[in-house]
Design an enzyme around this catalytic site. Sequence first.
Site, short mmCIF file in Angstrom:
data_model
loop_
_atom_site.label_atom_id
_atom_site.label_comp_id
_atom_site.label_asym_id
_atom_site.label_seq_id
_atom_site.Cartn_x
_atom_site.Cartn_y
_atom_site.Cartn_z
N SER A 496 0.84 -1.29 0.07
CA SER A 496 0.08 -0.19 -0.06
C SER A 496 0.80 1.29 0.05
O SER A 496 1.67 1.48 -0.95
CB SER A 496 -0.94 -0.24 1.32
N ASP A 507 10.13 6.07 -10.15
CA ASP A 507 9.77 6.84 -11.15
C ASP A 507 10.55 8.00 -11.63
O ASP A 507 10.73 8.52 -12.65
CB ASP A 507 8.25 7.14 -11.29
N LYS A 522 -0.82 -4.43 -3.36
CA LYS A 522 -2.06 -3.83 -2.96
C LYS A 522 -2.16 -2.43 -3.35
O LYS A 522 -1.54 -1.56 -2.75
CB LYS A 522 -2.17 -4.10 -1.33
#
Length: 736
Positions: A496, A507, A522
């Site tokens: 999460s 990224d 998740k």
Amino acid sequence: MKKNFKVLFLAVFVSVASCSFTTKEFNDPDKDKLLLDLISYVLQKGHYDPKDINDQFSADVYENFIKGLDPLKRYFLASDIAEFSKYKTEIDDQIKNKDLSFFNLVYDRFQERMEDVKKIYPEVLSKPFDFNEKETINVDYDKLAYAESKKDLKARWKQQLKFTTLSGYYDLVEDQKKREKGITTSEEATDSSDDIDSSEADKEAKNKTDEPFEPKSLAELEKKSRETTKTSLDEYFDFTKDLERKDYFSIYLNTIVEEYDPHSNYFAPPDKDRFDLQMSGKLEGIGARLQKKNDYITVIEIISGGPAWRSEKIEVGDAIMKVKQEDEKDAVSIVGMRIDDAVKLIKGPKGTKVTLTIKNVDGTISDKTITRDVVELEETYAKSSFIEKDDRKFGLINLPQFYFDMENYKERNAATDVKKEIIRLKEQGMEGLVLDLRDNGGGSLRTAVDIAGLFIKKGPVVQVASAGNKEVLEDKDSEIVWDGPLVILVNELSASASEILAAAMQDYKRAIIIGSKQTYGKGTVQNVIDLNQWLRKNDMGDLGALKITSQKFYRVNGGSTQLEGVKSDVVMPDRYSYIDVGERDYPNPLPYDKIDAAKYTVWDGYIDYDETIQKSKARMAQNEQLKLIDDNAKWIKERRDEKEVNLNYNEYSSEIEQRKKETKRFDAIDNYDNQLSFESLPYETELMKQDTILSEKRKRWHKNLSKDMYIEEAVHVLEDLKLNNIKAGKVADIKN
């Protein structure tokens, strides 16, 4: 997952506000039918990705409800299944028409078969088992056919009871052998207690050794083991005697709800109370989240700061087989028990002890004694350590959860604490930072965004999608608290919010991610809805609540973290590498997908980001310790996949001894020394002078860190990362 209290799962937002789906009225006087109608309606209107209620949905509910009641195929007969099968593709129509025919038939037949079994097991256990026979049992219950007759069912129970009794018989024989040799249980007692409570454990162990020892014959030990098996089943059926039709109907409703995704659940009123209690942080027990898988109660999450976490004796993937209270002589088997009943035995008041017989992740079986307690919130908070290597200084921050104060976010949260630790580490001359998110199951989304903002100037961190809407959550604070080299550690249990933070830093190419092949996976948000809000006049009492998946998370590059998780830049295997612990291993997970990327600018503060990753991969390919860890992970997978178990005592015993020998070659994993020096920061050193418990905790933490090769490789990566000081001072603004 495929895994608390005030800090909780990123993805659980509790809501009792009305959800204005429609003005539809729910006024059926039959509570069961009303619940079925209400729940199916809320799911269709409120779920992120509602399912088509069709024949395939019906077939899935059919299979899962029967399997949920009888996972080991020890109750229903083949003739029962043949009779049930006429409803296999009709349940979807029954849901729409509020028809309970399928449920009623299965429920009534299950009660009938349970009464049959209550006559079988006492008769079987009244006669000795022959453990000299050449016999095996196949525990791959999914592939097992249903018994054709009551005679076949009795034979199946006899074999299963023999298996259960053999396990207890082996323990009794081994314990007697040790006592005959004068070996006491003091070492085991000390080992299974917290370090701080060892003196108390020693006293208990000494009291045991003072008891007179009288060896028993093998026949007497076999009889005692049978009696223990019978007692466990007697107690199990005592539990089931208290269950009412509404309890089984809740199981049926949950079977329907969980077809949508593994995180959507129906909470009957008592379950809702337990959920609220867990959210408040007042639940006392061992501090582990449990789930029933087939017939075993399995640990799917260790709650940071809880007794199980502090004891370091239980881990995710362990199956709890027996439970023994400190004032009881014999353990109670919880194999096959409903999870609610098992939890009642496991949890208990603070300060009491419970001994759990655990089938460990590696297939070995051992007893672990845990002192029950409330979860220590202090242990869920960020903590830091200073690392020294060859006169260079690095910082380590361990973050167990993304916590926050539900009443006042500014009071204390993970982001402000991490910021404080970074500043303190910088004051001590930190040259690179390791952020450890291993085993971090999530928490507050806002803190994940705020922590990301400590390492970038500005920009999007995560995208949140709900039905027809998308929101981009950004860091809008231009301050960069740490602009130096950054490594983030993850594993299969990082979930999460951990995945959101790691994904964003990956990224942006702001950090190098080291750890498992991928994280938990998740990428969904759940919303808890009070079902009573739709009823104007409710004469039926509390209807409970529904937890449904209402949103999905996406990386700034557009990819979902759902199922795929975050793939590490440098993969380092661990004991979970080949076993099922992630979201992808649960039934009915939402799929991976992509949306448009947000507009963001990659961090350009490093000179050799990609080259550093390649250097690390090359080191890992040649690392013998890593190969040993990988071999251990494969060995664990092989043991867990074994389905044939010997019911011959000599062969059963021989296999256990062989496993013990095989595990010894992996002892080097725990004996590893990474040659790094770990120290607490000055402010904490001062606290430890007054707080001996804190001092012991930090000593234990540092001892574990010194054996951690993942930390060692993180430091190597920090050493390799070179900063472009010109670019680092001119990080480009995010484009509009």
